[in-house]
Design a protein around this motif. Structure first.
Motif, PDB file in Angstrom:
ATOM      1  N   TRP A 190       0.858  -1.181   0.000  1.00  0.00           N
ATOM      2  CA  TRP A 190       0.000   0.000   0.000  1.00  0.00           C
ATOM      3  C   TRP A 190       0.890   1.226   0.000  1.00  0.00           C
ATOM      4  O   TRP A 190       1.526   1.553   1.001  1.00  0.00           O
ATOM      5  CB  TRP A 190      -0.916   0.001   1.222  1.00  0.00           C
ATOM      6  N   ASN A 191       0.907   1.893  -1.113  1.00  0.00           N
ATOM      7  CA  ASN A 191       1.738   3.098  -1.262  1.00  0.00           C
ATOM      8  C   ASN A 191       0.823   4.258  -1.632  1.00  0.00           C
ATOM      9  O   ASN A 191       0.368   4.379  -2.766  1.00  0.00           O
ATOM     10  CB  ASN A 191       2.793   2.871  -2.354  1.00  0.00           C
ATOM     11  N   LEU A 192       0.540   5.096  -0.655  1.00  0.00           N
ATOM     12  CA  LEU A 192      -0.320   6.257  -0.876  1.00  0.00           C
ATOM     13  C   LEU A 192       0.451   7.439  -1.450  1.00  0.00           C
ATOM     14  O   LEU A 192      -0.148   8.485  -1.724  1.00  0.00           O
ATOM     15  CB  LEU A 192      -0.991   6.678   0.441  1.00  0.00           C
ATOM     16  N   GLY A 193       1.755   7.270  -1.627  1.00  0.00           N
ATOM     17  CA  GLY A 193       2.550   8.366  -2.157  1.00  0.00           C
ATOM     18  C   GLY A 193       2.911   9.363  -1.063  1.00  0.00           C
ATOM     19  O   GLY A 193       2.403   9.317   0.057  1.00  0.00           O
ATOM     20  N   PRO A 194       3.812  10.265  -1.354  1.00  0.00           N
ATOM     21  CA  PRO A 194       4.236  11.243  -0.353  1.00  0.00           C
ATOM     22  C   PRO A 194       3.129  12.242  -0.042  1.00  0.00           C
ATOM     23  O   PRO A 194       2.272  12.541  -0.890  1.00  0.00           O
ATOM     24  CB  PRO A 194       5.440  11.922  -1.012  1.00  0.00           C
ATOM     25  N   SER A 195       3.166  12.778   1.166  1.00  0.00           N
ATOM     26  CA  SER A 195       2.203  13.788   1.570  1.00  0.00           C
ATOM     27  C   SER A 195       2.547  15.122   0.924  1.00  0.00           C
ATOM     28  O   SER A 195       3.607  15.284   0.299  1.00  0.00           O
ATOM     29  CB  SER A 195       2.196  13.920   3.091  1.00  0.00           C
ATOM     30  N   ALA A 196       1.654  16.094   1.094  1.00  0.00           N
ATOM     31  CA  ALA A 196       1.898  17.425   0.542  1.00  0.00           C
ATOM     32  C   ALA A 196       3.145  18.044   1.154  1.00  0.00           C
ATOM     33  O   ALA A 196       3.940  18.702   0.463  1.00  0.00           O
ATOM     34  CB  ALA A 196       0.680  18.311   0.774  1.00  0.00           C
ATOM     35  N   LYS A 197       3.348  17.820   2.448  1.00  0.00           N
ATOM     36  CA  LYS A 197       4.534  18.367   3.121  1.00  0.00           C
ATOM     37  C   LYS A 197       5.804  17.755   2.568  1.00  0.00           C
ATOM     38  O   LYS A 197       6.803  18.453   2.331  1.00  0.00           O
ATOM     39  CB  LYS A 197       4.439  18.125   4.625  1.00  0.00           C
ATOM     40  N   GLN A 198       5.790  16.424   2.361  1.00  0.00           N
ATOM     41  CA  GLN A 198       6.973  15.771   1.806  1.00  0.00           C
ATOM     42  C   GLN A 198       7.244  16.234   0.382  1.00  0.00           C
ATOM     43  O   GLN A 198       8.402  16.398  -0.014  1.00  0.00           O
ATOM     44  CB  GLN A 198       6.806  14.253   1.839  1.00  0.00           C
ATOM     45  N   ARG A 199       6.183  16.456  -0.403  1.00  0.00           N
ATOM     46  CA  ARG A 199       6.393  16.947  -1.763  1.00  0.00           C
ATOM     47  C   ARG A 199       7.023  18.339  -1.759  1.00  0.00           C
ATOM     48  O   ARG A 199       7.872  18.651  -2.608  1.00  0.00           O
ATOM     49  CB  ARG A 199       5.064  16.954  -2.521  1.00  0.00           C
ATOM     50  N   GLU A 200       6.632  19.161  -0.802  1.00  0.00           N
ATOM     51  CA  GLU A 200       7.245  20.484  -0.697  1.00  0.00           C
ATOM     52  C   GLU A 200       8.717  20.375  -0.317  1.00  0.00           C
ATOM     53  O   GLU A 200       9.561  21.104  -0.843  1.00  0.00           O
ATOM     54  CB  GLU A 200       6.488  21.312   0.343  1.00  0.00           C
ATOM     55  N   GLU A 201       9.028  19.466   0.611  1.00  0.00           N
ATOM     56  CA  GLU A 201      10.427  19.261   0.997  1.00  0.00           C
ATOM     57  C   GLU A 201      11.240  18.745  -0.186  1.00  0.00           C
ATOM     58  O   GLU A 201      12.385  19.182  -0.399  1.00  0.00           O
ATOM     59  CB  GLU A 201      10.500  18.272   2.174  1.00  0.00           C
ATOM     60  N   ASP A 202      10.685  17.835  -0.940  1.00  0.00           N
ATOM     61  CA  ASP A 202      11.395  17.303  -2.110  1.00  0.00           C
ATOM     62  C   ASP A 202      11.636  18.400  -3.151  1.00  0.00           C
ATOM     63  O   ASP A 202      12.681  18.423  -3.813  1.00  0.00           O
ATOM     64  CB  ASP A 202      10.613  16.145  -2.723  1.00  0.00           C
ATOM     65  N   GLU A 203      10.669  19.283  -3.308  1.00  0.00           N
ATOM     66  CA  GLU A 203      10.828  20.365  -4.267  1.00  0.00           C
ATOM     67  C   GLU A 203      11.926  21.340  -3.813  1.00  0.00           C
ATOM     68  O   GLU A 203      12.716  21.825  -4.635  1.00  0.00           O
ATOM     69  CB  GLU A 203       9.502  21.105  -4.442  1.00  0.00           C
ATOM     70  N   LEU A 204      12.005  21.618  -2.511  1.00  0.00           N
ATOM     71  CA  LEU A 204      13.089  22.462  -1.999  1.00  0.00           C
ATOM     72  C   LEU A 204      14.441  21.804  -2.258  1.00  0.00           C
ATOM     73  O   LEU A 204      15.402  22.474  -2.673  1.00  0.00           O
ATOM     74  CB  LEU A 204      12.893  22.713  -0.499  1.00  0.00           C
TER      75      LEU A 204
END
Length: 429
Positions: free
Chosen positions: A155-169
Motif C-alpha cells: 500500500w503506497n499512498l505516495g508522499p504527503s503534501a509536506k513531503q512533496r514540498e520538501e522534495d521540491e526544496l
C-alpha cells in the motif's frame, strides 16, 4: 506326411487356445506384412506435408539485421493496430534490398548500413521509459510512511503534501550550476543573525548539493564565522589560518590541495577565516577581496561572503561588485526593520539597484520578541521592496551565539534555511 499333419493340428490347437494372438497375426497378413517381415514402407503424401519454411536470409551486416528487425516489428505493430482501430499511417523504415541467394553483395551491405544509419531509432532505444511503469515515490514518515512499512510497500499512498514540498526544496537547492556564483550576507546592525544565517545556509547547501560550498569571512570587526561553524574549542586547536595568510601566498595557490591549507572544514562546508587581529582585520581592500574571489571561483560553484556590519568598509565595493545576489539580515524590531529598509535604499541609490530588487530579506527572531511587536506589520513593511522575505523562528541553537549545527535546530528553523538556500540558487539560474 505325418509331420505336416501334426504341425497343422498343433497350430489349430494353438489358435483355438490363443484367439487374440491369432487375430493380430491375421491382421498383419491382410496388410501384407508377413509374420517375420518388416513394417510396411509408408511413402509420404506431398499434399499432406506442411509447407517448408524458407531458411532465413543470412546477413553479414549488423545494420541490415537491425533494419530488418525494426521492419518486422513495425509490420507486427501495424497489423495489431489495424485490427484494433484505425491508426495514423506508419512511416516505413527503409531497408536494403537483399539478393535472392544467401550471400550479400558488398553494394547491398553498404546500402543496408546507410539505410540503418538514416532510419529512426527504435522505441526501446529512444524512449526506454515507455517500457517501464512509473513507480510512485515512497512516502517518508507520518501515517503514509507507517502504512508503507507495515504492508511491505503493498500500500503506497505516495508522499504527503509536506513531503512533496520538501522534495521540491531539495530539487531547487541541488540544481547543477554552470559557473561560479557569490552571495553576500550583510546588514547595518550587528547581532541580528547575519553570521548564523551564513553558517546555517552554508551547511544546508553542503547537505543537498553535490559540490561543497565555500564561506568567506570578510567581516572587518574580527568576524567569528569559523567559530560558529566549528565551535570555539575546535577552532582554537586548529591551525589559525586566516584570509590574511591566504592573501600573502595567493600567487602560489594553483590547486585545490594548496588552497585547502588555508581553509577550515565544517563537514562539507569549506570556510576561510577572517582576521582576528583588530589592527589587521580592517585592512582588507576591495582589490584584495576580488583576488580571493577570483581564486575561489576556480574551485567552488557557490560562495557565501559574511560581510560584517555596514556597507561602507574598505572591501565592500569589491564584494558588491562580485555579488550575484544578496541576503539582508534583519530582526523583529522596529530598528531592525528600518535598518534593513535603509540598506536596500542605499544599494538602489549607489548603483546596485538590481541587487536591491533581487535581494532576500531574512528576519531572524533571535531575541524572541514580546507579543507587543507586530510581526506581520514588519514583514509587510519589507516584503514589497525585495524579491523574497523569509522568517527564521526563534531557536536556542541560533540565539546562543555559539556553535551552529543542523542536528540541534528545530524543524521549522531547518525548513527556513532550506527556503533561503533554494532562493539563493533561484537567483543563479
Amino acid at each position: 506326411m505325418p509331420d505336416s499333419v501334426d504341425n497343422e493340428a498343433s497350430a489349430a490347437a494353438s489358435n483355438e487356445g490363443q484367439p487374440e494372438l491369432r487375430r493380430r497375426r491375421d491382421r498383419r497378413r491382410e496388410e501384407g506384412d508377413p509374420w517375420t517381415g518388416t513394417m510396411p514402407i509408408i511413402t509420404p503424401n506431398d499434399s499432406d506435408a506442411p509447407a517448408s519454411t524458407p531458411a532465413p536470409l543470412q546477413s553479414r551486416s549488423w545494420a541490415e539485421a537491425a533494419a530488418a528487425a525494426d521492419a518486422s516489428a513495425g509490420a507486427v505493430t501495424d497489423s495489431i493496430s489495424a485490427d484494433a482501430s484505425p491508426a495514423e499511417p506508419r512511416r516505413p523504415i527503409p531497408t536494403a534490398a537483399a539478393p535472392a541467394s544467401g550471400a550479400v553483395s558488398p553494394a547491398s551491405a553498404r546500402a543496408g548500413r546507410a539505410a540503418a544509419a538514416n532510419a529512426p531509432i527504435s522505441d526501446f532505444i529512444s524512449s526506454p521509459g515507455s517500457f517501464v511503469r512509473e513507480q510512485k515515490p515512497r512516502p517518508v514518515g507520518g501515517f503514509r510512511g507507517m502504512l508503507y512499512k507495515l504492508t511491505g510497500g503493498a500500500w503506497n499512498l505516495g508522499p504527503s503534501a509536506k513531503q512533496r514540498e520538501e522534495d521540491e526544496l531539495a530539487r531547487r537547492i541541488s540544481r547543477q550550476l554552470q559557473g561560479s556564483y557569490n552571495t553576500a550576507v550583510l546588514s547595518l546592525k550587528g547581532g541580528i543573525g547575519k553570521t548564523s544565517t551564513t553558517v546555517g545556509v552554508g551547511l544546508t547547501l553542503a547537505e543537498f548539493r553535490g559540490d561543497p560550498p565555500c564561506a568567506i569571512d570578510a567581516n572587518p570587526d574580527s568576524g567569528d564565522l569559523v567559530e560558529r561553524a566549528l565551535g570555539e574549542g575546535i577552532y582554537q586547536k586548529a591551525t589559525p589560518r586566516t584570509i590574511t595568510d591566504l592573501l600573502k601566498n595567493v600567487d602560489n595557490v594553483d590547486s585545490l590541495t594548496a588552497l585547502a591549507r588555508y581553509m577550515h572544514h565544517a563537514g562539507r562546508l569549506h570556510l576561510i577565516a577572517g582576521e582576528q587581529d583588530p589592527e589587521v582585520s580592517d585592512s582588507l581592500t576591495a582589490e584584495e577581496y576580488l583576488r580571493i574571489r577570483e581564486l575561489i571561483s576556480g574551485y567552488y560553484s557557490i560562495a557565501l561572503t559574511d560581510c560584517g556590519t555596514g556597507v561602507t568598509h574598505n572591501a565592500m565595493s569589491g564584494i558588491l561588485q562580485s555579488a550575484d545576489n544578496l541576503i539582508i539580515a534583519a530582526g523583529y524590531a522596529v530598528s531592525g526593520a528600518k535598518r534593513a529598509r535603509s540598506t536596500l535604499q542605499w544599494l538602489a541609490s549607489h548603483g546596485y539597484e538590481e541587487l536591491a530588487r533581487n535581494a532576500i530579506v531574512v528576519i531572524t527572531d533571535k531575541d524572541e520578541v514580546s507579543s507587543r511587536v507586530d510581526k506581520d506589520a514588519i514583514e509587510e513593511h519589507l516584503s514589497g521592496i525585495c524579491r523574497q522575505l523569509i522568517a527564521v523562528p526563534h531557536d536556542r541553537g541560533v540565539a546562543d551565539g555559539d556553535l551552529v549545527t543542523l542536528d540541534v535546530l528545530r524543524p521549522d528553523t531547518r525548513r527556513a534555511y532550506k527556503e533561503i538556500a533554494a532562493a539563493i540558487v533561484d537567483g543563479y539560474v
